[in-house]
Design an enzyme around this catalytic site. Structure first.
Site, PDB file in Angstrom:
ATOM      1  N   CYS A   1     -12.972   0.931 -15.501  1.00 12.02           N
ATOM      2  CA  CYS A   1     -13.305   2.359 -15.373  1.00 12.02           C
ATOM      3  C   CYS A   1     -12.019   3.170 -15.460  1.00 12.02           C
ATOM      4  O   CYS A   1     -11.665   3.932 -14.564  1.00 12.02           O
ATOM      5  CB  CYS A   1     -14.025   2.605 -14.049  1.00 12.02           C
ATOM      6  SG  CYS A   1     -14.883   4.190 -13.953  1.00 12.02           S
TER       7      CYS A   1
ATOM      8  N   GLU B   1       0.822  -1.209   0.000  1.00  9.60           N
ATOM      9  CA  GLU B   1       0.000   0.000   0.000  1.00  9.60           C
ATOM     10  C   GLU B   1       0.854   1.256   0.000  1.00  9.60           C
ATOM     11  O   GLU B   1       0.541   2.231  -0.676  1.00  9.60           O
ATOM     12  CB  GLU B   1      -0.946   0.002   1.202  1.00  9.60           C
ATOM     13  CG  GLU B   1      -2.072  -1.018   1.143  1.00  9.60           C
ATOM     14  CD  GLU B   1      -3.040  -0.754  -0.005  1.00  9.60           C
ATOM     15  OE1 GLU B   1      -3.123   0.401  -0.449  1.00  9.60           O
ATOM     16  OE2 GLU B   1      -3.685  -1.712  -0.451  1.00  9.60           O
TER      17      GLU B   1
ATOM     18  N   CYS C   1     -17.138   0.587 -20.593  1.00 11.97           N
ATOM     19  CA  CYS C   1     -18.399   0.679 -19.857  1.00 11.97           C
ATOM     20  C   CYS C   1     -19.339  -0.485 -20.156  1.00 11.97           C
ATOM     21  O   CYS C   1     -20.137  -0.879 -19.307  1.00 11.97           O
ATOM     22  CB  CYS C   1     -19.089   2.002 -20.175  1.00 11.97           C
ATOM     23  SG  CYS C   1     -18.190   3.449 -19.569  1.00 11.97           S
TER      24      CYS C   1
ATOM     25  N   CYS D   1     -24.888   3.978 -13.190  1.00 18.69           N
ATOM     26  CA  CYS D   1     -23.810   4.968 -13.302  1.00 18.69           C
ATOM     27  C   CYS D   1     -24.355   6.237 -13.948  1.00 18.69           C
ATOM     28  O   CYS D   1     -24.781   6.224 -15.109  1.00 18.69           O
ATOM     29  CB  CYS D   1     -22.659   4.405 -14.124  1.00 18.69           C
ATOM     30  SG  CYS D   1     -21.322   5.579 -14.397  1.00 18.69           S
TER      31      CYS D   1
ATOM     32  N   CYS E   1     -18.984  -3.119 -17.649  1.00 21.40           N
ATOM     33  CA  CYS E   1     -18.985  -2.690 -16.243  1.00 21.40           C
ATOM     34  C   CYS E   1     -20.194  -3.270 -15.504  1.00 21.40           C
ATOM     35  O   CYS E   1     -21.332  -3.139 -15.966  1.00 21.40           O
ATOM     36  CB  CYS E   1     -19.000  -1.171 -16.155  1.00 21.40           C
ATOM     37  SG  CYS E   1     -19.099  -0.563 -14.464  1.00 21.40           S
TER      38      CYS E   1
END
Length: 354
Positions: free
Chosen positions: A192, A37, A199, A208, A202
């Site tokens: 995305c 991270e 899309c 959305c 998705c």
DNA sequence: AATTCGGGGTA
DNA sequence: TACCCAGAATT
């Protein structure tokens, strides 16, 4: 399917299409997730992977890292950028070794208190360690929710960031927190995307907002233009009779904080005077340009022999001689490392000294 | 709330 | 080239 929840559709998609073989996933321990991270802050996955492999091979656990020197940690970070991350990583390791018996404290509050861990990273570690859902708001997730809820404005602004955080919070699942954190980031990373989003594949395109209105490509709002400043300075490559190069440790704050670098100044004469070298002994090398996010620098290198007896150059904690075999053991700025390795690979004594 | 931190990927 | 990337700390 559109009547199932956002998180259910996302998790179903992730089970089939998500990334599950990244180096920090196959052994998803809190320590490895934490290291990943931190490395991944503002740094792409593809760039991080080789650094992560080297770093965890050398420092496989918290106590090993806690015992490391800052120079060795910075050496393994060299070229990755944002070196405060490496120094904070070591600070956190020492804290964990001394106060938490060598383990990361696994509550959001305790994680947030550690250096280098902010709200998003704390939740990313916590959710993956405890499998409890929590808001993560990296660049991928910001893009997903800017589009999903049609939130305009640059996400770097705190007002926009608050809206995005709220949007992300509202669709958290009740379980599978670890997978969900991966899933929402994977959605942003693989479908995305900033340019040419996919899309039609998705799992949440039915709700959305920007997909419905055809404004996906307009969001998120780009950051305001940065004014890129230009910096030009000289560096000296001073070689002693053993072929070693004089390096100076940079201050802990500012660019390349804590790294070793060549003696540097914007004024060549002042630089040569400080190091006690004769102008005529120095040979100029081709200048090199180095572009950063917020500045472009031009480096003018000059190489020549050191005069150990005549100069006042002493060896101390912040100024030392390093041979080529030592350069891999310390953190060097990317362009400086390249400069040294391109001009001084192998033996340096013969070509310079006359 | 805005600025400062690197270096590289990608179109 | 422009813009961004599994952001946080500092000002």
């Amino acid at each position: 399917m559109a009547d199932t929840s956002f998180s259910t559709r996302l998790l179903t998609w992730w089970d089939r299409h998500g990334r599950k073989n990244l180096p920090w996933q196959n052994e998803r321990t809190p320590y490895r997730v934490w290291v990943a991270e931190i490395m991944l802050q503002q740094t792409q996955v593809k760039t991080v992977i080789p650094y992560f492999e080297r770093f965890t091979a050398r420092f496989p656990d918290m106590n090993t890292l806690a015992d490391a020197s800052v120079d060795e940690v910075l050496a393994l970070w060299s070229g990755l950028g944002y070196y405060a991350r490496a120094r904070n990583l070591l600070r956190t390791a020492k804290i964990c070794a001394e106060q938490h018996t060598g383990e990361l404290p696994l509550t959001p509050e305790a994680l947030l208190a550690l250096p280098g861990i902010g709200e998003s990273t704390a939740n990313a570690i916590w959710s993956q360690a405890n499998n409890h859902p929590a808001v993560v708001l990296d660049g991928n997730v910001q893009r997903v929710f800017a589009r999903h809820d049609a939130i305009a404005g640059w996400p770097g602004k705190s007002s926009v960031r608050r809206k995005l955080w709220s949007a992300a919070e509202q669709v958290l699942p009740e379980s599978r927190g670890a997978d969900y954190t991966q899933a929402v980031m994977d959605l942003g990373a693989t479908l995305c995307t900033r340019k040419n989003p996919v899309c039609d594949q998705c799992p949440v395109n039915s709700d959305c907002s920007s997909f419905r209105t055809g404004t996906v490509e307009q969001l998120p709002t780009p950051r305001p233009r940065l004014k890129i400043t230009a910096h030009s300075f000289h560096v000296l490559i001073l070689i002693d009779d053993q072929g070693r190069v004089l390096l100076e440790r940079r201050p802990p704050t500012g660019i390349w904080g804590g790294l070793w670098s060549l003696p540097e100044h914007h004024n060549r004469q002042a630089l040569e005077q400080r190091l006690g070298v004769e102008h005529d002994d120095m040979q100029s090398l081709p200048s090199l340009r180095h572009q950063l996010t917020h500045m472009k620098m031009t480096i003018h290198p000059h190489i020549g022999p050191a005069k150990p007896l005549a100069t006042g150059v002493e060896c101390n904690q912040d100024q030392r001689w390093f041979g080529p075999q030592d350069w891999s053991k310390i953190g060097l700025p990317k362009p400086i490392r390249q400069l040294l390795e391109s001009h001084l690979a192998g033996d340096t004594t013969m070509s310079i000294r006359k």
